[in-house]
Design a protein around this motif. Structure first.
Motif, PDB file in Angstrom:
ATOM      1  N   VAL A   1     -14.061   0.839  12.590  1.00  0.00           N
ATOM      2  CA  VAL A   1     -13.998   1.192  11.150  1.00  0.00           C
ATOM      3  C   VAL A   1     -15.533   1.274  10.518  1.00  0.00           C
ATOM      4  CG1 VAL A   1     -11.809   0.133  10.836  1.00  0.00           C
ATOM      5  CG2 VAL A   1     -13.768  -1.129  10.248  1.00  0.00           C
ATOM      6  N   ALA A   2     -16.314   1.011  11.389  1.00  0.00           N
ATOM      7  CA  ALA A   2     -17.842   1.448  10.770  1.00  0.00           C
ATOM      8  C   ALA A   2     -17.983   3.024  10.241  1.00  0.00           C
ATOM      9  CB  ALA A   2     -18.720   0.847  11.879  1.00  0.00           C
ATOM     10  N   PRO A   3     -18.618   2.943   9.518  1.00  0.00           N
ATOM     11  CA  PRO A   3     -18.990   4.687   9.222  1.00  0.00           C
ATOM     12  C   PRO A   3     -19.829   5.198  10.328  1.00  0.00           C
ATOM     13  CG  PRO A   3     -19.328   3.331   7.277  1.00  0.00           C
ATOM     14  CD  PRO A   3     -18.938   2.173   8.381  1.00  0.00           C
ATOM     15  N   GLY A   4     -20.760   4.467  10.669  1.00  0.00           N
ATOM     16  CA  GLY A   4     -21.358   5.029  12.102  1.00  0.00           C
ATOM     17  C   GLY A   4     -20.519   5.345  13.115  1.00  0.00           C
ATOM     18  N   PHE A   5     -19.784   4.451  13.406  1.00  0.00           N
ATOM     19  CA  PHE A   5     -18.744   4.801  14.562  1.00  0.00           C
ATOM     20  C   PHE A   5     -18.205   6.280  14.545  1.00  0.00           C
ATOM     21  CE2 PHE A   5     -15.195   4.541  17.308  1.00  0.00           C
ATOM     22  CZ  PHE A   5     -15.727   4.053  18.424  1.00  0.00           C
ATOM     23  N   SER A   6     -17.627   6.383  13.436  1.00  0.00           N
ATOM     24  CA  SER A   6     -16.971   7.551  12.983  1.00  0.00           C
ATOM     25  C   SER A   6     -17.720   8.799  13.027  1.00  0.00           C
ATOM     26  CB  SER A   6     -16.291   7.602  11.548  1.00  0.00           C
ATOM     27  OG  SER A   6     -15.384   6.515  11.325  1.00  0.00           O
TER      28      SER A   6
ATOM     29  N   ALA B   1       0.771  -0.997  -0.022  1.00  0.00           N
ATOM     30  CA  ALA B   1       0.122   0.018  -0.084  1.00  0.00           C
ATOM     31  C   ALA B   1       0.725   1.384  -0.109  1.00  0.00           C
ATOM     32  CB  ALA B   1      -1.010   0.046   1.126  1.00  0.00           C
ATOM     33  N   GLY B   2       2.008   1.224   0.589  1.00  0.00           N
ATOM     34  CA  GLY B   2       2.715   2.298   0.859  1.00  0.00           C
ATOM     35  C   GLY B   2       3.473   2.587  -0.529  1.00  0.00           C
ATOM     36  N   THR B   3       3.968   1.500  -1.244  1.00  0.00           N
ATOM     37  CA  THR B   3       4.422   1.474  -2.493  1.00  0.00           C
ATOM     38  C   THR B   3       3.393   2.170  -3.519  1.00  0.00           C
ATOM     39  OG1 THR B   3       5.901  -0.486  -2.090  1.00  0.00           O
ATOM     40  CG2 THR B   3       5.599   0.342  -4.412  1.00  0.00           C
TER      41      THR B   3
ATOM     42  N   GLY C   1      -9.897   9.584 -12.615  1.00  0.00           N
ATOM     43  CA  GLY C   1     -10.526   8.310 -12.023  1.00  0.00           C
ATOM     44  C   GLY C   1      -9.885   7.419 -11.622  1.00  0.00           C
ATOM     45  N   THR C   2      -8.503   7.089 -12.366  1.00  0.00           N
ATOM     46  CA  THR C   2      -7.567   6.017 -12.360  1.00  0.00           C
ATOM     47  C   THR C   2      -6.883   6.381 -10.930  1.00  0.00           C
ATOM     48  OG1 THR C   2      -7.232   5.544 -14.763  1.00  0.00           O
ATOM     49  CG2 THR C   2      -5.514   5.109 -13.060  1.00  0.00           C
ATOM     50  N   TYR C   3      -6.361   7.528 -10.833  1.00  0.00           N
ATOM     51  CA  TYR C   3      -5.762   7.980  -9.434  1.00  0.00           C
ATOM     52  C   TYR C   3      -6.620   8.023  -8.428  1.00  0.00           C
ATOM     53  CZ  TYR C   3      -3.235  11.160  -6.347  1.00  0.00           C
ATOM     54  OH  TYR C   3      -2.362  11.690  -5.274  1.00  0.00           O
ATOM     55  N   GLN C   4      -7.836   8.145  -8.441  1.00  0.00           N
ATOM     56  CA  GLN C   4      -8.633   8.240  -7.291  1.00  0.00           C
ATOM     57  C   GLN C   4      -9.008   6.507  -6.945  1.00  0.00           C
ATOM     58  OE1 GLN C   4     -12.184  10.579  -8.478  1.00  0.00           O
ATOM     59  NE2 GLN C   4     -10.810  12.440  -8.726  1.00  0.00           N
ATOM     60  N   VAL C   5      -9.202   5.833  -7.866  1.00  0.00           N
ATOM     61  CA  VAL C   5      -9.357   4.276  -7.589  1.00  0.00           C
ATOM     62  C   VAL C   5      -8.099   3.815  -6.826  1.00  0.00           C
ATOM     63  CG1 VAL C   5      -9.594   2.162  -8.445  1.00  0.00           C
ATOM     64  CG2 VAL C   5     -11.091   3.911  -9.228  1.00  0.00           C
ATOM     65  N   PHE C   6      -6.984   4.150  -7.372  1.00  0.00           N
ATOM     66  CA  PHE C   6      -5.596   3.549  -6.764  1.00  0.00           C
ATOM     67  C   PHE C   6      -5.315   4.351  -5.316  1.00  0.00           C
ATOM     68  CE2 PHE C   6      -4.688   1.847 -11.057  1.00  0.00           C
ATOM     69  CZ  PHE C   6      -4.124   0.769 -10.715  1.00  0.00           C
ATOM     70  N   ASP C   7      -5.857   5.509  -5.178  1.00  0.00           N
ATOM     71  CA  ASP C   7      -5.690   6.128  -4.013  1.00  0.00           C
ATOM     72  C   ASP C   7      -6.383   5.665  -2.927  1.00  0.00           C
ATOM     73  OD1 ASP C   7      -4.553   8.605  -2.460  1.00  0.00           O
ATOM     74  OD2 ASP C   7      -6.657   9.133  -2.261  1.00  0.00           O
ATOM     75  N   VAL C   8      -7.787   5.082  -3.175  1.00  0.00           N
ATOM     76  CA  VAL C   8      -8.676   4.575  -2.133  1.00  0.00           C
ATOM     77  C   VAL C   8      -8.011   3.231  -1.804  1.00  0.00           C
ATOM     78  CG1 VAL C   8     -10.980   3.324  -2.195  1.00  0.00           C
ATOM     79  CG2 VAL C   8     -10.585   5.721  -3.040  1.00  0.00           C
TER      80      VAL C   8
ATOM     81  N   SER D   1      -4.796   2.131  -2.128  1.00  0.00           N
ATOM     82  CA  SER D   1      -3.530   2.500  -1.242  1.00  0.00           C
ATOM     83  C   SER D   1      -3.985   2.685   0.555  1.00  0.00           C
ATOM     84  CB  SER D   1      -2.709   3.372  -1.706  1.00  0.00           C
ATOM     85  OG  SER D   1      -3.336   4.835  -1.589  1.00  0.00           O
ATOM     86  N   TRP D   2      -5.078   3.343   0.504  1.00  0.00           N
ATOM     87  CA  TRP D   2      -5.357   3.630   2.055  1.00  0.00           C
ATOM     88  C   TRP D   2      -6.037   2.574   2.747  1.00  0.00           C
ATOM     89  CZ3 TRP D   2      -3.031   7.106   5.055  1.00  0.00           C
ATOM     90  CH2 TRP D   2      -2.634   8.189   4.510  1.00  0.00           C
ATOM     91  N   SER D   3      -6.862   1.653   1.844  1.00  0.00           N
ATOM     92  CA  SER D   3      -7.667   0.556   2.360  1.00  0.00           C
ATOM     93  C   SER D   3      -7.157  -0.135   3.391  1.00  0.00           C
ATOM     94  CB  SER D   3      -8.238  -0.283   1.397  1.00  0.00           C
ATOM     95  OG  SER D   3      -7.298  -0.956   0.600  1.00  0.00           O
ATOM     96  N   PRO D   4      -6.021  -0.615   3.229  1.00  0.00           N
ATOM     97  CA  PRO D   4      -5.113  -1.548   4.651  1.00  0.00           C
ATOM     98  C   PRO D   4      -5.123  -0.821   5.658  1.00  0.00           C
ATOM     99  CG  PRO D   4      -3.887  -1.844   2.267  1.00  0.00           C
ATOM    100  CD  PRO D   4      -5.050  -0.491   2.195  1.00  0.00           C
ATOM    101  N   PHE D   5      -4.801   0.717   5.709  1.00  0.00           N
ATOM    102  CA  PHE D   5      -4.794   1.364   6.920  1.00  0.00           C
ATOM    103  C   PHE D   5      -6.249   1.605   7.348  1.00  0.00           C
ATOM    104  CE2 PHE D   5      -0.822   2.201   3.973  1.00  0.00           C
ATOM    105  CZ  PHE D   5       0.093   1.930   5.055  1.00  0.00           C
ATOM    106  N   THR D   6      -6.813   1.794   6.777  1.00  0.00           N
ATOM    107  CA  THR D   6      -8.413   2.033   6.977  1.00  0.00           C
ATOM    108  C   THR D   6      -8.891   0.909   7.992  1.00  0.00           C
ATOM    109  OG1 THR D   6      -8.871   3.484   5.154  1.00  0.00           O
ATOM    110  CG2 THR D   6     -10.792   2.743   6.602  1.00  0.00           C
ATOM    111  N   PHE D   7      -8.735  -0.322   7.311  1.00  0.00           N
ATOM    112  CA  PHE D   7      -9.100  -1.647   7.892  1.00  0.00           C
ATOM    113  C   PHE D   7      -8.113  -2.028   8.797  1.00  0.00           C
ATOM    114  CE2 PHE D   7     -11.950  -0.686   4.348  1.00  0.00           C
ATOM    115  CZ  PHE D   7     -12.975  -0.646   4.774  1.00  0.00           C
TER     116      PHE D   7
END
Length: 203
Positions: free
Chosen positions: A186-191, A122-124, A143-150, A152-158
Motif C-alpha cells: 500500500v506504499a505510494p512508491g510501490f504503486s 465503510a460500505g455503509t 469538502g465534507t463529501y470528499q473527507v467521508f469518501d476518503v 470510506s475507502w481507507s479500510p479497503f486501501t489498507f
C-alpha cells in the motif's frame, strides 16, 4: 466482572468438551468459537448449549461451533490461555475433521472475521454518500463529501494491513514483521513502480 464471566465460560466449555486432550484444533469467527474435536456426541452438544452465555451449538463441516455472540473474542482469549496460548493443530491430515478444506475454512474465518465490521461500516458510509449524491448532486464538490469518501475507502486501501494483523495472530507470527511485509503493497512508491512496470519499463 465480564472478564471473570468470560473466563468461567471458557473453563466450563473446556470441561464439557472433554478437556484439552480432546481438542484437535480451534479458532473463532465473529460470533462462534469453532472447535475441531477428536470425539463428540449429542450429550456434549446439550451440555455445552445449556451453559450460561452460550446461545447455540452447531455441528457443521467437521467443527463443533459454539455460538456465543460479540464477546466470542474475549472467551476465545481466555480459552487460548487455558490451553497454553497456542492453537492446537491436527497434523494427521487423513481424518474428516482435520482435512485441508476444514482448515482452509477455519483459517479464512479467523483472518477475515475480526475486521468484517470495519468493512461493513465503510460500505455503509459509501452507500450513504451515494444516496446523498443522488438527492444533492453538488455535494460531491464539498469538502465534507470528499473527507467521508476518503474515510470510506481507507479500510479497503489498507486491507493488506488488516490481513497482516489478523493472520499473524492466527499463525502465531510477529505482528510487526507481518505488517512491515504487507505495508509495501500500500506504499505510494510501490504503486508508482507497478504503474511504470505496467507501462513496459523494466524495474
Amino acid at each position: 466482572m465480564k472478564a471473570n464471566k468470560n473466563r468461567d465460560l471458557a473453563v466450563r466449555i473446556l470441561e464439557e468438551v472433554g478437556g484439552e486432550k480432546n481438542i484437535a484444533n480451534y479458532t473463532h469467527c465473529a460470533t462462534r468459537l469453532r472447535l475441531v474435536l477428536n470425539e463428540e456426541d449429542d450429550g456434549m452438544v446439550q451440555s455445552v448449549k445449556s451453559l450460561p452465555g452460550v446461545i447455540d451449538v452447531v455441528r457443521k463441516g467437521g467443527q463443533f461451533q459454539i455460538v456465543i455472540g460479540n464477546t466470542v473474542d474475549k472467551v476465545y482469549n481466555e480459552f487460548s490461555e487455558l490451553t497454553g496460548g497456542i492453537e492446537k493443530q491436527d497434523n494427521s491430515g487423513d481424518t474428516e475433521k482435520g482435512n485441508i478444506f476444514s482448515r482452509i475454512i477455519a483459517t479464512m474465518s479467523a483472518v477475515f472475521a475480526p475486521f468484517v465490521y470495519v468493512l461493513a461500516a465503510a460500505g455503509t458510509i459509501q452507500g450513504a454518500l451515494i444516496i446523498l449524491s443522488q438527492i444533492w448532486p453538488n455535494i460531491a464538490d464539498t469538502g465534507t463529501y470528499q473527507v467521508f469518501d476518503v474515510i470510506s475507502w481507507s479500510p479497503f486501501t489498507f486491507l493488506p494491513i488488516f490481513i497482516a494483523i489478523t493472520a499473524s495472530k492466527h499463525f502465531k507470527t510477529n505482528t510487526y514483521t507481518a505488517v512491515f511485509a504487507n505495508a509495501a503493497l500500500v506504499a505510494p512508491g510501490f504503486s508508482e513502480l507497478a504503474q511504470r512496470a505496467g507501462a513496459g519499463e523494466g524495474i
